[in-house]
Design an enzyme around this catalytic site. Structure first.
Site, mmCIF file in Angstrom:
data_model
loop_
_atom_site.group_PDB
_atom_site.id
_atom_site.type_symbol
_atom_site.label_atom_id
_atom_site.label_comp_id
_atom_site.label_asym_id
_atom_site.label_seq_id
_atom_site.Cartn_x
_atom_site.Cartn_y
_atom_site.Cartn_z
ATOM 1 N N CYS A 146 0.789 -1.186 0.000
ATOM 2 C CA CYS A 146 0.000 0.000 0.000
ATOM 3 C C CYS A 146 0.849 1.275 0.000
ATOM 4 O O CYS A 146 0.621 2.146 -0.785
ATOM 5 C CB CYS A 146 -0.878 -0.057 1.222
ATOM 6 S SG CYS A 146 -2.158 1.105 1.218
ATOM 7 N N ARG B 84 -3.925 5.087 4.386
ATOM 8 C CA ARG B 84 -4.317 4.293 3.225
ATOM 9 C C ARG B 84 -4.721 2.877 3.588
ATOM 10 O O ARG B 84 -5.240 2.159 2.749
ATOM 11 C CB ARG B 84 -3.143 4.255 2.234
ATOM 12 C CG ARG B 84 -2.785 5.632 1.719
ATOM 13 C CD ARG B 84 -1.481 5.591 0.990
ATOM 14 N NE ARG B 84 -1.613 4.819 -0.213
ATOM 15 C CZ ARG B 84 -1.696 5.341 -1.427
ATOM 16 N NH1 ARG B 84 -1.659 6.633 -1.573
ATOM 17 N NH2 ARG B 84 -1.808 4.583 -2.480
ATOM 18 N N TRP C 153 -0.482 -3.991 2.449
ATOM 19 C CA TRP C 153 -1.874 -4.437 2.547
ATOM 20 C C TRP C 153 -1.894 -5.783 1.839
ATOM 21 O O TRP C 153 -1.680 -5.855 0.631
ATOM 22 C CB TRP C 153 -2.779 -3.416 1.849
ATOM 23 C CG TRP C 153 -4.244 -3.679 1.981
ATOM 24 C CD1 TRP C 153 -5.063 -3.309 3.018
ATOM 25 C CD2 TRP C 153 -5.104 -4.329 1.020
ATOM 26 N NE1 TRP C 153 -6.357 -3.695 2.759
ATOM 27 C CE2 TRP C 153 -6.411 -4.326 1.551
ATOM 28 C CE3 TRP C 153 -4.886 -4.930 -0.217
ATOM 29 C CZ2 TRP C 153 -7.493 -4.882 0.886
ATOM 30 C CZ3 TRP C 153 -5.970 -5.482 -0.881
ATOM 31 C CH2 TRP C 153 -7.255 -5.456 -0.335
ATOM 32 N N ASN D 297 4.617 -2.199 -4.411
ATOM 33 C CA ASN D 297 3.150 -2.090 -4.411
ATOM 34 C C ASN D 297 2.665 -2.668 -5.723
ATOM 35 O O ASN D 297 3.287 -2.445 -6.760
ATOM 36 C CB ASN D 297 2.703 -0.619 -4.363
ATOM 37 C CG ASN D 297 2.804 -0.049 -2.972
ATOM 38 O OD1 ASN D 297 2.986 -0.776 -2.004
ATOM 39 N ND2 ASN D 297 2.677 1.267 -2.874
ATOM 40 N N GLY D 298 1.515 -3.326 -5.697
ATOM 41 C CA GLY D 298 0.970 -3.888 -6.935
ATOM 42 C C GLY D 298 0.876 -5.398 -6.836
ATOM 43 O O GLY D 298 0.983 -5.968 -5.741
ATOM 44 N N GLU E 120 -25.005 4.826 -0.954
ATOM 45 C CA GLU E 120 -23.818 5.405 -0.341
ATOM 46 C C GLU E 120 -23.910 5.313 1.190
ATOM 47 O O GLU E 120 -22.938 4.993 1.867
ATOM 48 C CB GLU E 120 -23.647 6.854 -0.823
ATOM 49 C CG GLU E 120 -22.599 7.683 -0.116
ATOM 50 C CD GLU E 120 -21.189 7.090 -0.158
ATOM 51 O OE1 GLU E 120 -20.936 6.132 -0.903
ATOM 52 O OE2 GLU E 120 -20.348 7.583 0.617
ATOM 53 N N LYS F 87 -21.229 3.228 3.580
ATOM 54 C CA LYS F 87 -20.465 3.850 4.662
ATOM 55 C C LYS F 87 -20.636 3.059 5.956
ATOM 56 O O LYS F 87 -19.689 2.839 6.698
ATOM 57 C CB LYS F 87 -20.971 5.287 4.829
ATOM 58 C CG LYS F 87 -19.995 6.308 5.193
ATOM 59 C CD LYS F 87 -19.013 6.831 4.159
ATOM 60 C CE LYS F 87 -18.694 6.022 2.969
ATOM 61 N NZ LYS F 87 -18.030 6.669 1.883
ATOM 62 N N GLU G 162 -18.599 -0.175 5.740
ATOM 63 C CA GLU G 162 -17.161 0.054 5.762
ATOM 64 C C GLU G 162 -16.598 0.319 7.143
ATOM 65 O O GLU G 162 -15.568 -0.214 7.493
ATOM 66 C CB GLU G 162 -16.846 1.343 4.965
ATOM 67 C CG GLU G 162 -16.688 1.211 3.523
ATOM 68 C CD GLU G 162 -16.242 2.557 2.957
ATOM 69 O OE1 GLU G 162 -17.062 3.496 2.926
ATOM 70 O OE2 GLU G 162 -15.083 2.661 2.551
ATOM 71 N N HIS H 180 -40.537 -7.667 -3.246
ATOM 72 C CA HIS H 180 -40.274 -8.762 -4.193
ATOM 73 C C HIS H 180 -39.249 -9.744 -3.631
ATOM 74 O O HIS H 180 -38.579 -10.435 -4.371
ATOM 75 C CB HIS H 180 -39.811 -8.196 -5.539
ATOM 76 C CG HIS H 180 -40.865 -7.355 -6.187
ATOM 77 N ND1 HIS H 180 -41.973 -7.894 -6.801
ATOM 78 C CD2 HIS H 180 -41.013 -6.015 -6.251
ATOM 79 C CE1 HIS H 180 -42.750 -6.919 -7.242
ATOM 80 N NE2 HIS H 180 -42.189 -5.766 -6.917
ATOM 81 N N LYS I 10 -7.106 2.874 1.174
ATOM 82 C CA LYS I 10 -7.657 4.125 0.660
ATOM 83 C C LYS I 10 -7.656 4.156 -0.861
ATOM 84 O O LYS I 10 -8.595 4.614 -1.484
ATOM 85 C CB LYS I 10 -6.852 5.307 1.210
ATOM 86 C CG LYS I 10 -7.312 6.671 0.729
ATOM 87 C CD LYS I 10 -8.675 7.013 1.293
ATOM 88 C CE LYS I 10 -9.208 8.345 0.808
ATOM 89 N NZ LYS I 10 -10.662 8.460 1.012
HETATM 90 C C1 F6R Z 1 -15.746 4.328 0.156
HETATM 91 C C2 F6R Z 1 -14.531 4.454 -0.580
HETATM 92 C C3 F6R Z 1 -14.324 3.591 -1.778
HETATM 93 C C4 F6R Z 1 -13.822 4.466 -2.936
HETATM 94 C C5 F6R Z 1 -13.457 3.591 -4.130
HETATM 95 C C6 F6R Z 1 -13.013 4.411 -5.319
HETATM 96 O O1 F6R Z 1 -15.785 5.169 1.253
HETATM 97 O O2 F6R Z 1 -13.697 5.236 -0.244
HETATM 98 O O3 F6R Z 1 -15.478 2.919 -2.125
HETATM 99 O O4 F6R Z 1 -14.807 5.380 -3.260
HETATM 100 O O5 F6R Z 1 -12.435 2.708 -3.768
HETATM 101 O O6 F6R Z 1 -11.881 5.160 -5.013
HETATM 102 P P1 F6R Z 1 -11.439 6.379 -5.905
HETATM 103 O O7 F6R Z 1 -12.501 7.413 -5.808
HETATM 104 O O8 F6R Z 1 -10.146 6.832 -5.329
HETATM 105 O O9 F6R Z 1 -11.308 5.861 -7.304
#
Ligand code: F6R
Length: 612
Positions: free
Chosen positions: A2, A27, A74, A100-101, A485, A489, A492, A508, A607
C-alpha cells in the site's frame, strides 16, 4: 499495496521513513518495514501491525543509514505476518525490495527461480522481484539494468523501490499501474507512493509514468524508459500543505472531512458560473455544443463511493438532458466489451485518480475511440493525466479511508456537468437554470446547518440502534442512489451488515428478512415519490422494523411511520442527495466510533485500490 517511501541524503533515513510511513497510514495496511543500508550491510526491520509496532521494534533493535526504503503492506499474496511484510531480501542479502501492486506471473517466475536454486522465505509475489533482480544483477553487477531486465519479465502492476549493498548512494525506482513519485530535495531525494509521505521535506516531484525507472542519488536523479533510454520530465509542484494532512483538533480525519464539506461544496461552485451567472464555466473541459452534438450516449464508470456519485449523475443527465446514460462499476466495465464508440462520452470518477479498475476502464474507453472526461480529486494522478478532459473536485486531501468530502465534491461536479450539458444542448430554460443555480448556492450553508443541528439527534439514534445487526437503506429514484452510499459507509466503518434497496423492490423478496430487530433507514427527500416511499416504510413498520427516516423539512407526515426523523433543509429536487447524505455520514461515523472501531482505518480496506 500500500505505501512506499525511500530516502537518500545526509540524514539518517530511519526517521524520514517512519514519518513517511506514518503519513501513509491512512491508506490502510497490515504490516510495515524498513531496509536501511549502512557500512555495506542492509538491515531490515519489519513487523505485522502498525507503524508504531515497527517503531517499537526499531527502538529494541536500532538501525541507521543514509539510504533506506520503507513500506506499509496491505496483504494480497500471503497473510499479514512478519515474514510476508516488506522489504524482501535476495538470498545473499545484497538486494532489498519494496513493492506495491501484484506480480501476476509470480508463480511461473517462482518455479523458474527455484529451479535455479533461489530459496523463498515468504508467501508473497514480491519476493520473486528480489530474486529476479539478484539473478540479473549477477550477470554484470549493474543495478539499474538488473531492475530493467526484471521489469521485462514481470506481468502485472508495480511501484518498486530497490537498494543494493554495492550501491550505497543509489535508490532505484520503477512504476507500472501503481503510483510512484520521485521527490526532489536539496542534497537529498526521495521516492514515495504518494506525496503526503514526503511533504514535510518537499512538494516537488517527478511523477513516474508506466514502465519508467528512476536512478536516484542524493544530488542527482536520472529517469529512463523501459528500454533504458534516458528521458526528461517536468517537475510537478503539489499545492497541498502539511496542515491538510493533520486532524486539527478533530478526533478523527473522517469527522474533520465531514465538517469540511460546506467549504468543499463552496469551492467547487466558486468560479463555475460566468459573471452574468447565466452559464457554467468548466475549466479544462473542451465539451462545447459541437462536441456534445456528436455524442449519442454517456457512460459513467467508477468504483465504490465514486460510482454512487456517478449514479446520481446518471439520473440527473437522463432526466434533464434526455441522453441515455449507462453506468457500470469499473471492474465490470473493463471486462464486458462495453458498447461504446466515438459517439460515447465516458465519464470516469475517482478521488485518488489511481484506482486500478477505473484507470483501466479509462484506457479501454480511449481504445474504443470514446472521449473520456475524468472527475478527479488528486491533481497529477494517473487518471487525471490520461483523460481527455479533467474536472478537478477541489476537495483537498482526503485522509480517512471512508470517503465523505470527496463524495460531496463529486456530486457537486455531477450537478455542474449536468447543467453544462443541458445548457449546451438547449435542454434547460433560463428560468430553470437560474432556479437551480440559486439552490446550488445555498448548499454550503445548508450542509453547515445539518452539521450544526443534527449531531445530538444522530448520537441519540446511534445510542438507540447500536445493537442493530441488519440495516436496510431504502429510497426511490435519487433517494435510492444516495441510500446506496449510506449503506456502504455503514458497512465500511461500522462493520454492520447493511443493504440498500429500491423501496418498491423490497416486497419482491427482501421483505422476508424484516423482523423486529431490523433497522430500516428510509430516505424520502424526493417529494414526487414521498408518498410511495412512505407506504413502503409503513410495510416494514408493520413487520416490526425500526424506522429512521431522512426527509425534507415540511414533510412532517413522515412521522406517522418513522420512529425517528432527520430533516434536511428544503432544496431543489435535483440537489437533495448531497444534503441527505450528510446525516448518513454522521450516522455511520458515530455508530463506528461508539462500537469502538478504528474509524479512519477500517479493517481490510485501503484508501487507494491500485490492484484489481
Ligand atoms: C468508500 C470508498 C471507496 C472508494 C473507491 C473508489 O468510502 O472510499 O469505495 O470510493 O475505492 O476510489 P477512488 O474514488 O479513489 O477511485
Amino acid at each position: 499495496m500500500c505505501g512506499i517511501v525511500g530516502y537518500i541524503g545526509d540524514k539518517n533515513s530511519v526517521p524520514v521513513l517512519i514519518s513517511g510511513l506514518s503519513s501513509l497510514e491512512y491508506r490502510g495496511y497490515d504490516s510495515a518495514g524498513v531496509a536501511v543500508l549502512n557500512d555495506g550491510t542492509i538491515n531490515i526491520r519489519k513487523t505485522k501491525g502498525k507503524v508504531e509496532n515497527l517503531s517499537a521494534l526499531l527502538l529494541e533493535h536500532p538501525v541507521s543509514g543514509k539510504l533506506g526504503i520503507g513500506h506499509t503492506r496491505w496483504a494480497t499474496h500471503g497473510a499479514p505476518s512478519d515474514t510476508n511484510a516488506h522489504p524482501h531480501f535476495s538470498n545473499d542479502e545484497k538486494i532489498a525490495v519494496v513493492h506495491n501492486g501484484i506480480i501476476e506471473n509470480y508463480q511461473e517466475l517462482k518455479d523458474e527461480l527455484e529451479a535455479e536454486g533461489f530459496k523463498f522465505s515468504s508467501e508473497t509475489d514480491t519476493e520473486t522481484v528480489a530474486h529476479l533482480v539478484d539473478f540479473y544483477y549477477k550477470e554484470n553487477n549493474d543495478l539499474l539494468e538488473a531492475v530493467r531486465k526484471t521489469l521485462e519479465r514481470i506481468e502485472g502492476s508495480y511501484a518498486l523501490g530497490v537498494i543494493c549493498t554495492d550501491y550505497p548512494d543509489t535508490l532505484v525506482a520503477a512504476r507500472k499501474e501503481s503510483p510512484l513519485i520521485v521527490g526532489l530535495g536539496e542534497g537529498e531525494n526521495f521516492i514515495a507512493s504518494d506525496i503526503p509521505a514526503i511533504l514535510n521535506y518537499t512538494n516537488k516531484a517527478y511523477i513516474l509514468d508506466d514502465r519508467e525507472l528512476a536512478l536516484v542519488k542524493k544530488d542527482e536523479i536520472k529517469l529512463y524508459d523501459i528500454n533504458g533510454n534516458e528521458i526528461q520530465k517536468e517537475v510537478f509542484t503539489y499545492n497541498w500543505n502539511v496542515e491538510a494532512a493533520q486532524k486539527s483538533g478533530y478526533e478523527h480525519f473522517m469527522l474533520k472531512e465531514i465538517y469540511e464539506q460546506p467549504k468543499v461544496v463552496k469551492d467547487n461552485l466558486a468560479k463555475r458560473f460566468t459573471d452574468d451567472g447565466k452559464h457554467i464555466v468548466l475549466d479544462g473541459i473542451a465539451l462545447g455544443k459541437k462536441e456534445l452534438k456528436g455524442i449519442n450516449q454517456i457512460y459513467i464508470v467508477a468504483c465504490g463511493t465514486a460510482y454512487y456519485a456517478g449514479l446520481i449523475g446518471k439520473y440527473l443527465i437522463e432526466r434533464l438532458v434526455g441522453i441515455p446514460v449507462n453506468s457500470d462499476v469499473a471492474s465490470e466495465f473493463r471486462y464486458k466489451e462495453p458498447l461504446i464508440d466515438e459517439h460515447t462520452l465516458v465519464i470516469v470518477i475517482s478521488q485518488s485518480g489511481e484506482t486500478a479498475d477505473t484507470h483501466s476502464a479509462l484506457k479501454l474507453a480511449k481504445e474504443k475511440g470514446s472521449r473520456v472526461l475524468a472527475v478527479v480529486n488528486a491533481v497529477g494522478s494517473s487518471i487525471a493525466r490520461d483523460a481527455d478532459d479533467v474536472l478537478y473536485t477541489l476537495a483537498g486531501f482526503e485522509i480517512s479511508v471512508a470517503s465523505t468530502k470527496a463524495f460531496s465534491a463529486q456530486v457537486t461536479a455531477m450537478y455542474l456537468i449536468t447543467l453544462h450539458i443541458a445548457q449546451e444542448l438547449g435542454k434547460i430554460s433560463e428560468k430553470d437554470f437560474t432556479e437551480i443555480k440559486q439552490a446550488l448556492e445555498k448548499l454550503p450553508s445548508q450542509v453547515n446547518d445539518i452539521l450544526t443541528k443534527a449531531v445530538p439527534a444522530i448520537r441519540g439514534f446511534v445510542n438507540k440502534y447500536i445493537g442493530s445487526k441488519n440495516v436496510f437503506y431504502i429510497g426511490r429514484g435519487l433517494d435510492y442512489v444516495v441510500s446506496m452510499e449510506g449503506s456502504l459507509k455503514l458497512k465500511e466503518i461500522a462493520y454492520l451488515h447493511s443493504e440498500p434497496y429500491a423501496a418498491g423492490e423490497l416486497k419482491h423478496g427482501p421483505i422476508a428478512l424484516i423482523e423486529s430487530s431490523t433497522l430500516v433507514v428510509g430516505v424520502c427527500t424526493q417529494e414526487a415519490l414521498f408518498d410511495k416511499t412512505k407506504s413502503n416504510l409503513e410495510e416494514v413498520k408493520a413487520r416490526g422494523a425500526k424506522v429512521l427516516a431522512i426527509a425534507m423539512q415540511g414533510n412532517k407526515s413522515i412521522e406517522e411511520v418513522a420512529d425517528d426523523v432527520i430533516y434536511i433543509p428544503r432544496t431543489h429536487w435535483m440537489l437533495t442527495s448531497l444534503l441527505a447524505n450528510i446525516p448518513q455520514q454522521l450516522f455511520a461515523y458515530y455508530m463506528a466510533k461508539d462500537l469502538g472501531n478504528d474509524v479512519d482505518k477500517p479493517r481490510n480496506l485501503a484508501k487507494s485500490v491500485t490492484v484489481e
